[in-house]
Write an enzyme that holds these catalytic residues in place. Structure first.
Site, PDB file in Angstrom:
ATOM      1  N   HIS B 318      -9.184  18.711  31.364  1.00  0.00           N
ATOM      2  CA  HIS B 318      -8.727  18.588  29.984  1.00  0.00           C
ATOM      3  C   HIS B 318      -8.617  17.106  29.655  1.00  0.00           C
ATOM      4  CE1 HIS B 318      -6.405  18.953  26.356  1.00  0.00           C
ATOM      5  NE2 HIS B 318      -6.503  20.266  26.401  1.00  0.00           N
ATOM      6  N   ARG B 338      -5.822  16.670  18.898  1.00  0.00           N
ATOM      7  CA  ARG B 338      -7.144  16.099  18.607  1.00  0.00           C
ATOM      8  C   ARG B 338      -7.838  16.871  17.488  1.00  0.00           C
ATOM      9  NH1 ARG B 338     -10.968  16.872  22.471  1.00  0.00           N
ATOM     10  NH2 ARG B 338      -9.437  17.964  23.733  1.00  0.00           N
TER      11      ARG B 338
END
Lengths: 218, 531
Positions: B318, B338
C-alpha cells in the site's frame, strides 16, 4: 534507559518503546491483548500513572510510549454483562432496549466513564441513550472499538459499549432500503447482465482485455 | 510532534502547496506503467523470489519468505500426536475475522453446527483495520459489469473471470445483507448509499462508514455471532495442521490451545480456512499494515494437505504507510485521502505521480523517489515522502478532515500531529497477499471438503487488488464457503490422519531440505529495532 514499573515490577527499558514493546523486551510473552498494533482495534488497553501524577490514565498499549517513572499495567479485558438477542427477529428493537439493558436507567450521570482512549464522550451518549436520542448515540459510537474501559469505571455496572452497539444496530435497521441499492437489485433480478456474463466466459485472455476496455469506454 | 529537521522539510511542502494545487499530472501510458513496475515494484525484484521445490505448485515462483515456510517442518510431533477428536462438528471455521465470521453465520443459517477457532480474540483481524470502504456497484452510473472490468484490469488480467464474476454479482446482495443485520453505511441526503471514487475505478463504487468501515462491520458481525447456540467459539486457539481422511479429503484440524499449551484434534465434515494474509512475514524487510496474527498460516496448512496455490509472488504494497513516528511505522493511511486529491510530495517539494494511479504504480513511484535520493529522512534513518493531507482542506472545505476522517485524526492527535495542518511522512507498507489458495466459485480448494475464504484465497485480485475489493471479497466468499460447507453436514468423516504431512516431510527429506524454520509461524518474532 528508562526506569518504569511494568506489571508491578520495577525495571529498566530502552527509550522510545511502546508499552507492548516494553513488555516483549522484558520477556513478557504477551499474546492476549495484542491485536492490530495500529491503534484501531482496542485489544491492548492499558492503565498507567505518570511520574508525579495523581490520576490514573488509560490508553492503548500499542500507541502509548513509556516514559521515565511510568507505572503501567495491561487491562485488556473487563467483565461486563452483554445481552443476548436475535435482532432480526425483533420488529422495533429500540423499544426493547430497556428489557435488554435495564441498568441503563440507573445511570446518575457521574461521568466516571469519560476515560475513552478514542475521546468518545461516553457520558454524553449514555445520557442521549437514556433520553431516547438514539440517532445521536449511534453517531457518537461510530469510533468505539469496544475496549470496555468505560464499563470498568461505572459504579452501576452499565456497559456503555454494548448499549451503544445495540442502539447503533437498531438505528441502522430502521432506515429504509436505499433507493439506489433497491434499483440495482431490481435490475439484477431481471438477469439482463447474465447473458453478458455468459459471453465473457467464452472469451480468451486477449478478447477479455478488449472486452473490459470496451465496457469502460462505453 | 515533528523534530526540527523534518519541520524544515515540511516548510518546503507548505511553501509549494499553492503551486502544486495548480498542477495536474498526466496519467501514465501503458509503456511507462510497465517500465515503472519492472524497475521499482518489489514484486519484480528477482533476488527476492525463488522456485518451490516441493508440493502441488513445485516450480512456481514465490517469495523467499513463503518458500522458507513451505519448505520446512512444524513444531508438531505429527507421528505422536493423539488424533482422537476432542470435538466433532459439522463445519470447522479457522479464523475469526470478517471472512470466518461470515462463513460461520451462513453455515449456521442452513442448520449446521459450527465451531470457530481463532488465534487471537474474535474479531482481531485485518477486517477491523479496513478503513476506506467496500466496493459494490450500487451507483446509478455503475454496473456489475463495470465492476468486473475494473477488477480484471486492476489485477492485470491475472484474476479468474469466474471468481470475479461471483464477486461483482454478489456485491449488491451482500450490501443488502449487511444493512439487514444493522450495518450503517454512509448515505447522502436522498437516502441513497453514498459512493466514492478510488484509484483505478471507472465509477464511484466505494461504500464506507466514515474512515472506520471494517470496525463498524466487524462489531455487528461479532454481535450477530452470539445469537445462536449452534456456533461455538474457541479463542486463542490457532490451527497448526489440517487433517485428512484415507482419500486425502480434509476432515478436521489440529489446534493449539495457547493458554493450556496443548494440542487438540477436531473432526469436521468440512473445514473453512479463513486465517487471512501474511503481512507479518515482512517481505523484503517492508513494514506492514497488518495485524499481529497475519503470518500466512493458511497457505502453509493447505499446501501441506495438497491444495494448489496461485500468485504467491504477488503482494500489495500500500503506497501510504506511516514512516514517522517510529512506533507507528507501517500503520496505514487510507487511500480515501488520495482519492480525494491529497498530493504526494518528494523532498524537493514536487509531485511525482498522479495520485489516482493504481496502488502498485503509486507504490513503485514512491520507491523510485526514495531510491533516487529525493526522499526525506527521519532521525532514526527511515526514509519516505510527504503525503500532503492539509491540501484537502483547501481543495474541498475547511474542517472536512476532522469530519470525514475522525479515526485518522485521532490516531495522530495521540502523537501531537494535527493532520489538518501537517502532512504525514509515508512509504509503501506490505498490505495484502494478492494470491493465495486456489478456490472455485463455491470457495472449495483443490482438496475436497477444504474451503477457503478471504485473503487466504487466491485467484480473485490478480496481480493488484483495487481498493475496497478485499472487504467485499471476505463477505462474498465467506458466505459462499459457509453455504457450500454446510451442505456437507450429512457426510460421514473418516478417521483423522496426518498422512499428508508424513508424505510431505518425506519429500522434503528426499530433497535434503532440512530447514530450521518452523511453520506455521503463528506469531511474528519481534525484534525491537530501537535497541
Amino acid at each position: 534507559m528508562l526506569t518504569i514499573e511494568l506489571e508491578g515490577r520495577k525495571i529498566k527499558v530502552p527509550e522510545g518503546l511502546t508499552v507492548i514493546e516494553a513488555l516483549w523486551d522484558t520477556g513478557h510473552d504477551v499474546k492476549r491483548g495484542i491485536g492490530c498494533l495500529s491503534g484501531l482495534c482496542g485489544a491492548c488497553t492499558v492503565a498507567y500513572l505518570e511520574a508525579g501524577a495523581q490520576r490514573v490514565k488509560f490508553g492503548l498499549g500499542c500507541q502509548t510510549v513509556v516514559a521515565e517513572g511510568m507505572n503501567v499495567i495491561m487491562l485488556p479485558y473487563f467483565p461486563s454483562r452483554m445481552a443476548r438477542y436475535d435482532m432480526e427477529s425483533m420488529t422495533s428493537p429500540l423499544q426493547e432496549l430497556a428489557d435488554h439493558y435495564p441498568e441503563l436507567a440507573t445511570c446518575n450521570d457521574c461521568k466516571a466513564c469519560n476515560i475513552c482512549p478514542e475521546w468518545i464522550d461516553v457520558a454524553g451518549f449514555v445520557k442521549t441513550s437514556r433520553e431516547g436520542g438514539y440517532e445521536s448515540t449511534a453517531e457518537k459510537v461510530m469510533g468505539c472499538h469496544m475496549c470496555g474501559l468505560c464499563a470498568s469505571r461505572c459504579p452501576k455496572s452499565i456497559a456503555p459499549q454494548y448499549v451503544g452497539l445495540y442502539i447503533q444496530r437498531s438505528c441502522a435497521r430502521q432506515r429504509p432500503i436505499p433507493p439506489n441499492l433497491a434499483k440495482r437489485l431490481e435490475q439484477m433480478a431481471v438477469l439482463a447482465e447474465d447473458s453478458e456474463f455468459a459471453q465473457v466466459a467464452a472469451l480468451n485472455q486477449a478478447e477479455l482485455e478488449v472486452y473490459c476496455r470496451k465496457i469502460l469506454d462505453s | 510532534m515533528y523534530p526540527a529537521d523534518l519541520l524544515k522539510s515540511l516548510e518546503l511542502v507548505h511553501s509549494t502547496r499553492e503551486r502544486r494545487m495548480a498542477e495536474s499530472l498526466l496519467r501514465l501510458e501503458e509503456q511507462q506503467r510497465n517500465e515503472l513496475l519492472k524497475t521499482y515494484h518489489p514484486d519484480y525484484k528477482d533476488a527476492a523470489f525463488r522456485n518451490l521445490r516441493v508440493g502441488a505448485n513445485k516450480g512456481d515462483r514465490v517469495t523467499h519468505e513463503f518458500a522458507d515456510l513451505l519448505e520446512s517442518f512444524s513444531d508438531l510431533d505429527h507421528a505422536r500426536i493423539n488424533l482422537q477428536p476432542e470435538f466433532t462438528t459439522d463445519v470447522l471455521v479457522l479464523g475469526g475475522g470478517g471472512a470466518g465470521v461470515t462463513a460461520a453465520l451462513f453455515a449456521e443459517s442452513l442448520g449446521a453446527r459450527v465451531l470457530l477457532a481463532t488465534k487471537l480474540r474474535l474479531g482481531n483481524s485485518n477486517t477491523i483495520m479496513a478503513l476506506g470502504g467496500m466496493q459494490a456497484s450500487v451507483a446509478e452510473e455503475d454496473s456489475p459489469l463495470r465492476h468486473f472490468a475494473d477488477t480484471m484490469i486492476a489485477g492485470n488480467f491475472a484474476g479468474s473471470a469466474s471468481l470475479v464474476k461471483a464477486l461483482v454479482e454478489d456485491g449488491p446482495h451482500i450490501v443488502k445483507w449487511l444493512l439487514d443485520i444493522g450495518v450503517n453505511f454512509d448515505r447522502n441526503v436522498l437516502g441513497n448509499l453514498a459512493t466514492k471514487k478510488a484509484g483505478g475505478l471507472s465509477a464511484p463504487r466505494i461504500l464506507s462508514i466514515g474512515d472506520h468501515t471494517g470496525l463498524n462491520i466487524m462489531k455487528v458481525l461479532k454481535d450477530e455471532m452470539r445469537k445462536s447456540s449452534r456456533i461455538e467459539l474457541l479463542e486463542f486457539t490457532p490451527a497448526v495442521e489440517l487433517t485428512t481422511d484415507a482419500d486425502g479429503a480434509c476432515n478436521g484440524a489440529i489446534l493449539y490451545d495457547l493458554g493450556r499449551r496443548r494440542h487438540l484434534a477436531i473432526q469436521a465434515k468440512a473445514v473453512i480456512l479463513a486465517t487471512g494474509g501474511a503481512g507479518r512475514l515482512h517481505n523484503q524487510g517492508f513494514p506492514t499494515s497488518n495485524n499481529f496474527g497475519a503470518t500466512g498460516d493458511a497457505v502453509v496448512l493447505a499446501y501441506r494437505a495438497g491444495a494448489g496455490i496461485e500468485g504467491m509472488d504477488s503482494f500489495q504494497y500500500h503506497p501510504t504507510g506511516v514512516m514517522f513516528p517510529d512506533h507507528m511505522v507501517g500503520v496505514l493511511v487510507t487511500e480515501a485521502i488520495r482519492s480525494l486529491g491529497a498530493h504526494l510530495v518528494n523532498g524537493n517539494g514536487e509531485r511525482f505521480v498522479n495520485e489516482l494511479e493504481t496502488r502498485d504504480l503509486v507504490a513503485a513511484a514512491i520507491i523510485r523517489e526514495v531510491e533516487g535520493g529525493r526522499g526525506v529522512r527521519t532521525p532514526s534513518g527511515k526514509i519516505g515522502v510527504w503525503l500532503d493531507i492539509p491540501v484537502l482542506e483547501e481543495l474541498l472545505e475547511k474542517g472536512m478532515l476532522k469530519k470525514r476522517f475522525p479515526s485518522l485524526f485521532k490516531q495522530f492527535r495521540r502523537v501531537k500531529i494535527d493532520i489538518t495542518k501537517r502532512p504525514l511522512l509515508i512509504y509503501p507498507t506490505l498490505h495484502y497477499q494478492n494470491g493465495g489458495i486456489l478456490i472455485d466459485e463455491r470457495g472449495e480448494s483443490t482438496v475436497s471438503n477444504l474451503f477457503v475464504a478471504g485473503e487466504a484465497a487466491g485467484g480473485i485480485h490478480g496481480r493488484n487488488r483495487a481498493m475496497g475489493n478485499s472487504l467485499l471479497d471476505i463477505f462474498v466468499f465467506g458466505r459462499r464457503a459457509g453455504l457450500a460447507s454446510a451442505e456437507r453436514r450429512f457426510a460421514v468423516p473418516g478417521s483423522l490422519s496426518l498422512n499428508h504431512v508424513t508424505r510431505y516431510y518425506d519429500r522434503l527429506k528426499s530433497l535434503r531440505i532440512s530447514s530450521v524454520a518452523k511453520s506455521p509461524t503463528l506469531f511474528p518474532e519481534f525484534i525491537v529495532d530501537k535497541l
